[in-house]
Design an enzyme around this catalytic site. Sequence first.
Site, mmCIF file in Angstrom:
data_model
loop_
_atom_site.group_PDB
_atom_site.id
_atom_site.type_symbol
_atom_site.label_atom_id
_atom_site.label_comp_id
_atom_site.label_asym_id
_atom_site.label_seq_id
_atom_site.Cartn_x
_atom_site.Cartn_y
_atom_site.Cartn_z
ATOM 1 N N LYS A 35 -1.485 -2.882 12.817
ATOM 2 C CA LYS A 35 -0.983 -3.793 11.782
ATOM 3 C C LYS A 35 0.295 -3.223 11.154
ATOM 4 O O LYS A 35 0.601 -2.041 11.330
ATOM 5 C CB LYS A 35 -2.067 -3.995 10.717
ATOM 6 C CG LYS A 35 -2.463 -2.706 10.012
ATOM 7 C CD LYS A 35 -3.711 -2.894 9.169
ATOM 8 C CE LYS A 35 -4.107 -1.571 8.523
ATOM 9 N NZ LYS A 35 -5.374 -1.669 7.812
ATOM 10 N N ARG A 130 -14.248 -5.623 -0.848
ATOM 11 C CA ARG A 130 -12.977 -6.294 -0.602
ATOM 12 C C ARG A 130 -13.301 -7.485 0.292
ATOM 13 O O ARG A 130 -13.456 -8.577 -0.203
ATOM 14 C CB ARG A 130 -11.993 -5.311 0.047
ATOM 15 C CG ARG A 130 -10.556 -5.760 0.010
ATOM 16 C CD ARG A 130 -9.612 -4.710 0.580
ATOM 17 N NE ARG A 130 -9.909 -4.373 1.974
ATOM 18 C CZ ARG A 130 -9.213 -3.495 2.696
ATOM 19 N NH1 ARG A 130 -8.195 -2.850 2.153
ATOM 20 N NH2 ARG A 130 -9.529 -3.254 3.955
ATOM 21 N N TYR A 253 22.376 8.496 -10.982
ATOM 22 C CA TYR A 253 21.976 7.476 -11.951
ATOM 23 C C TYR A 253 21.024 8.027 -13.002
ATOM 24 O O TYR A 253 20.121 8.813 -12.685
ATOM 25 C CB TYR A 253 21.269 6.321 -11.233
ATOM 26 C CG TYR A 253 22.200 5.410 -10.475
ATOM 27 C CD1 TYR A 253 23.267 4.766 -11.103
ATOM 28 C CD2 TYR A 253 21.990 5.174 -9.115
ATOM 29 C CE1 TYR A 253 24.094 3.910 -10.391
ATOM 30 C CE2 TYR A 253 22.817 4.325 -8.399
ATOM 31 C CZ TYR A 253 23.870 3.694 -9.046
ATOM 32 O OH TYR A 253 24.679 2.857 -8.351
ATOM 33 N N MET A 301 20.255 3.303 -3.832
ATOM 34 C CA MET A 301 19.912 2.342 -2.779
ATOM 35 C C MET A 301 20.315 2.863 -1.396
ATOM 36 O O MET A 301 19.599 2.676 -0.413
ATOM 37 C CB MET A 301 20.585 0.998 -3.048
ATOM 38 C CG MET A 301 20.071 -0.099 -2.127
ATOM 39 S SD MET A 301 20.884 -1.690 -2.364
ATOM 40 C CE MET A 301 20.352 -2.144 -3.994
HETATM 41 C C1 LIG Z 1 -6.082 -0.529 8.288
HETATM 42 C C2 LIG Z 1 -7.499 -0.626 8.693
HETATM 43 C C3 LIG Z 1 -8.085 0.362 9.492
HETATM 44 C C4 LIG Z 1 -7.391 1.637 9.888
HETATM 45 O O1 LIG Z 1 -7.477 2.585 8.839
HETATM 46 P P1 LIG Z 1 -6.916 4.058 9.057
HETATM 47 O O2 LIG Z 1 -7.297 4.774 7.825
HETATM 48 O O3 LIG Z 1 -5.448 3.926 9.216
HETATM 49 O O4 LIG Z 1 -7.563 4.575 10.289
HETATM 50 C C5 LIG Z 1 -9.384 0.156 9.921
HETATM 51 N N1 LIG Z 1 -10.075 -0.945 9.563
HETATM 52 C C6 LIG Z 1 -9.552 -1.897 8.770
HETATM 53 C C7 LIG Z 1 -10.369 -3.075 8.408
HETATM 54 C C8 LIG Z 1 -8.260 -1.762 8.301
HETATM 55 O O5 LIG Z 1 -7.750 -2.702 7.503
#
Ligand SMILES: *Cc1c(COP(=O)(O)O)cnc(C)c1O
Length: 357
Positions: A35, A130, A253, A301
């Site tokens: 992802k 969640r 800055y 930036m």
């Molecule tokens: C992102 C994610 C993972 C991977 O987690 P890591 O800590 O990067 O291994 C696994 N399961 C779900 C549902 C996730 O959203």
Amino acid sequence: MPRNTQVWIDTQAIQHNLACVRSLAPEAKLMAVVKADAYGHRLDLCVPAMADADLLAVATLEEARAIRRLGIDQGIVLLEGVSHINDLGAVEELDLELVVHHEHQLTMIESLGYSPSHRIWIKVDTGMHRLGFSRVAAADAFARLSGLTGLDALCWLSHFAASESDPSFTAEQIQQFDAAVSDFPGEQCLANSGAILTVPDSHRDWVRAGIVLYGVSPLKDKIGTELGLVPAMRVESELIAINDVEAGESIGYGRRFTADQQMKVGVVAIGYGDGYPRAMRDGAPVLVAGQRCALVGRVSMDMITIDLSHVPEARVGDSVTLWGGALPVEEVAQWADTIPYELVCRMTRRVRYNTSL
Ligand SMILES: *Cc1c(COP(=O)(O)O)cnc(C)c1O
């Protein structure tokens, strides 16, 4: 010449890390989490190096579509399923596997009248609070989905809240999971990176590896290389100016940093517009000619300023490493009060990506 602010991705490191996960969980199949554009490492560079993974996992339909556009036909799991009934067509067309975590999604699939994916993963909430069904609702979901035409397999999934830091809560989550699903058939998938490394009892039929595949540690007290992993990302830029600053003069800055003695200050062509966090504190390390130098003054930036006083040989045009190589991203992240996951994910489109090796 293009601006020399670039990310180097080591695809052999990814293959190595994937093999590490295999040896940590030799009985389990491997879901490679890609992802957020492969945790900021870029899908097009990384996914070809993950041909050995049994499944890929993404958060969004767009990410799955991007993988298919690369011509990759590995199985893909949508970790959050889909939220709109119109998206079920794309699930079918792209041959994706759905996670179902909510009543809303069950209703959508029921109204379709058949399963848009050949395998569905039912997500159980075991304490993360969640996504996921309660124990009772999970049994109901199983009953409602199991009769659908087009479905070959129903599997079980849950997610840990603190596998890297709270073993007793993780053990409770495993108990909750077993209480919810052990009476049902179906493969099980629990372990994220933290659990792959520290909770063998959670490995089950499938592990879901994310950050470890990129060579980065999810554990607070260890870096990837200490776990046998090889970091896959190196962020590099160059010195575009070197200036003398007198005692009492401030830099950048907001005048956050004031020199307490005469200093040599290097200006590096990277800033928050490239993804280097503005939250980075004075003292954050960067590497110049193999030597650690400290960030001084606010991140702009397009630029940062660093103390080069102890690197007399530094010249304009020299390369600077922001993280990667001999500078662990796990350590750099602490200087911005964040986790390495966030640093690797946030490089912007202005930065050029290359593969090394
Ligand atoms: C992102 C994610 C993972 C991977 O987690 P890591 O800590 O990067 O291994 C696994 N399961 C779900 C549902 C996730 O959203």
